[in-house]
Design an enzyme around this catalytic site. Structure first.
Site, short mmCIF file in Angstrom:
data_model
loop_
_atom_site.label_atom_id
_atom_site.label_comp_id
_atom_site.label_asym_id
_atom_site.label_seq_id
_atom_site.Cartn_x
_atom_site.Cartn_y
_atom_site.Cartn_z
N ASP A 73 0.82 -1.21 0.00
CA ASP A 73 0.00 0.00 0.00
C ASP A 73 0.86 1.27 0.00
O ASP A 73 0.48 2.29 -0.57
CB ASP A 73 -0.93 0.00 1.21
CG ASP A 73 -2.11 -0.94 1.03
OD1 ASP A 73 -2.27 -1.50 -0.07
OD2 ASP A 73 -2.87 -1.13 2.00
N ASN A 146 -4.71 8.50 2.40
CA ASN A 146 -5.00 7.85 3.67
C ASN A 146 -5.31 8.85 4.79
O ASN A 146 -6.42 8.89 5.30
CB ASN A 146 -3.85 6.96 4.11
CG ASN A 146 -4.05 5.53 3.69
OD1 ASN A 146 -5.01 5.20 3.02
ND2 ASN A 146 -3.13 4.66 4.07
N ASP A 176 -0.11 13.27 21.73
CA ASP A 176 1.10 13.14 20.91
C ASP A 176 0.85 13.66 19.51
O ASP A 176 1.78 14.00 18.79
CB ASP A 176 1.55 11.67 20.84
CG ASP A 176 2.23 11.20 22.12
OD1 ASP A 176 2.48 12.04 23.01
OD2 ASP A 176 2.51 10.00 22.23
N THR A 187 -8.53 2.32 7.85
CA THR A 187 -7.93 1.02 8.20
C THR A 187 -6.42 1.14 8.38
O THR A 187 -5.72 0.12 8.47
CB THR A 187 -8.23 -0.02 7.12
OG1 THR A 187 -7.83 0.47 5.84
CG2 THR A 187 -9.71 -0.36 7.08
N GLY A 188 -5.89 2.36 8.43
CA GLY A 188 -4.46 2.57 8.58
C GLY A 188 -4.10 3.06 9.98
O GLY A 188 -4.47 2.48 10.99
N TYR A 189 -3.38 4.19 10.02
CA TYR A 189 -2.89 4.75 11.28
C TYR A 189 -4.04 5.05 12.24
O TYR A 189 -3.94 4.82 13.45
CB TYR A 189 -2.08 6.01 10.97
CG TYR A 189 -1.28 6.59 12.11
CD1 TYR A 189 -1.00 5.85 13.26
CD2 TYR A 189 -0.78 7.88 12.04
CE1 TYR A 189 -0.26 6.38 14.30
CE2 TYR A 189 -0.04 8.43 13.06
CZ TYR A 189 0.22 7.69 14.20
OH TYR A 189 0.95 8.22 15.23
N SER A 190 -5.13 5.56 11.71
CA SER A 190 -6.28 5.89 12.55
C SER A 190 -6.80 4.67 13.29
O SER A 190 -7.13 4.73 14.48
CB SER A 190 -7.40 6.51 11.70
OG SER A 190 -8.56 6.73 12.47
N LEU A 191 -6.88 3.54 12.60
CA LEU A 191 -7.36 2.30 13.22
C LEU A 191 -6.46 1.87 14.37
O LEU A 191 -6.92 1.45 15.43
CB LEU A 191 -7.44 1.19 12.17
CG LEU A 191 -7.94 -0.18 12.65
CD1 LEU A 191 -9.37 -0.09 13.15
CD2 LEU A 191 -7.82 -1.21 11.53
N SER A 192 -5.15 2.00 14.17
CA SER A 192 -4.21 1.58 15.21
C SER A 192 -4.27 2.50 16.44
O SER A 192 -3.82 2.13 17.52
CB SER A 192 -2.78 1.56 14.67
OG SER A 192 -2.30 2.86 14.41
#
Length: 291
Positions: A73, A146, A176, A187-192
């Protein structure tokens, strides 16, 4: 027909599939343009690049019918920056790991190219977000597929992000950082960071704090017609601005304006490929380790 190819990693496992791709394109009398980054990697392999032309990423992609991304990706997100406002359709071949965007398996390359020339595909239009400020930022590449993120530059002290929606004060995030994500980036950084999974065509933006000091602060889903303004406070008077995988150091005097971009990304998809199938496959939904 002209087709551009971009990749940023070559290994012994992926070389046979890259060879299959080049052979399939050559057999269809395609004029192949390879990004300078990918060409410099391939020229040391045993692949024949006779007849291939090179395009320079600093100049953007040439006028081609399609662009092919070979990698994960991250490579596809990089290809999006080459395409920009031209909205050239992108086919993502996954030689990486997860692959929410690059959904064509590398061992299906020849089949995918055959379907491409038979016009047996559809376009999946994805929304981007654009960022503006009084000063020039992001080297002119002020868009992201994204997410957009402001995050602390130092490793210790948190930052304060004052957020406004359509001119109305939302919150001062002691954290932070703060993520503004598209549905694609949900489904990327936001999900984590605890953000929700959002359907790609839901016309929303997701605001997700990164490690907030106040635990009652939760992610927020807003309309993608919203205009989001951010002002940042930091002890170092600087913070990091990230657009997908591109990062820049920004002074805290800079106010950032985020809104939906006026152009979209056109991803090439084939029958059987859809967001719900991808969710189940990539996130292992429905699987039970006890079975």
């Amino acid at each position: 027909m002209k087709i551009a190819i971009h990749g940023r990693k070559v290994n012994q496992d992926s070389l046979p599939y890259i060879k299959d791709l080049l052979n399939a394109l050559n057999s269809n009398q395609v004029q192949i343009y390879i990004s300078d980054i990918f060409y410099n990697l391939l020229k040391y392999s045993d692949l024949s690049l006779v007849g291939c032309k090179v395009y320079y990423t600093i100049d953007g992609i040439p006028d081609v019918a399609y662009a092919i991304s070979i990698g994960g990706d991250g490579t596809l997100l990089e290809t999006v920056t080459h395409v920009g406002k031209s909205e050239i359709p992108i086919l993502g071949v996954n030689t990486g790991r997860l692959g929410f965007l690059a959904t064509v398996a590398q061992d299906n390359v020849q089949q995918a190219i055959a379907l491409l020339f038979e016009k047996k595909f559809y376009y999946d239009h994805r929304t981007l977000i654009a960022i503006a400020s009084e000063t020039s930022i992001a080297d002119g590449l002020n868009f992201a597929l994204n997410e957009f993120t402001v995050i602390k530059k130092d490793t210790s002290a948190m930052i304060i992000v004052h957020a406004y929606i359509d001119g109305l004060f939302l919150n001062s995030y002691w954290a932070d950082g703060l993520i503004v994500s598209t549905p694609t980036g949900s489904t990327g950084y936001s999900l984590s960071c605890g953000g929700p999974v959002v359907s790609p065509h839901s016309s929303n933006l997701i605001i997700t704090p990164v490690s907030p000091h106040n635990l009652t602060v939760r992610p927020l889903v807003v309309s993608d017609e919203s205009i989001i303004s951010l002002k940042v406070e930091s002890r170092s008077e600087n913070f990091l601005l990230s657009l997908d995988s591109r990062s820049y150091t920004i002074n805290t005097s800079t106010e950032l304006i985020i809104q939906k971009s006026d152009f979209k990304v056109k991803l090439i998809k084939f029958s059987g490929s859809n967001f719900l199938n991808t969710l189940r496959q990539k996130l292992n939904w429905g699987l039970d380790v006890r079975n």
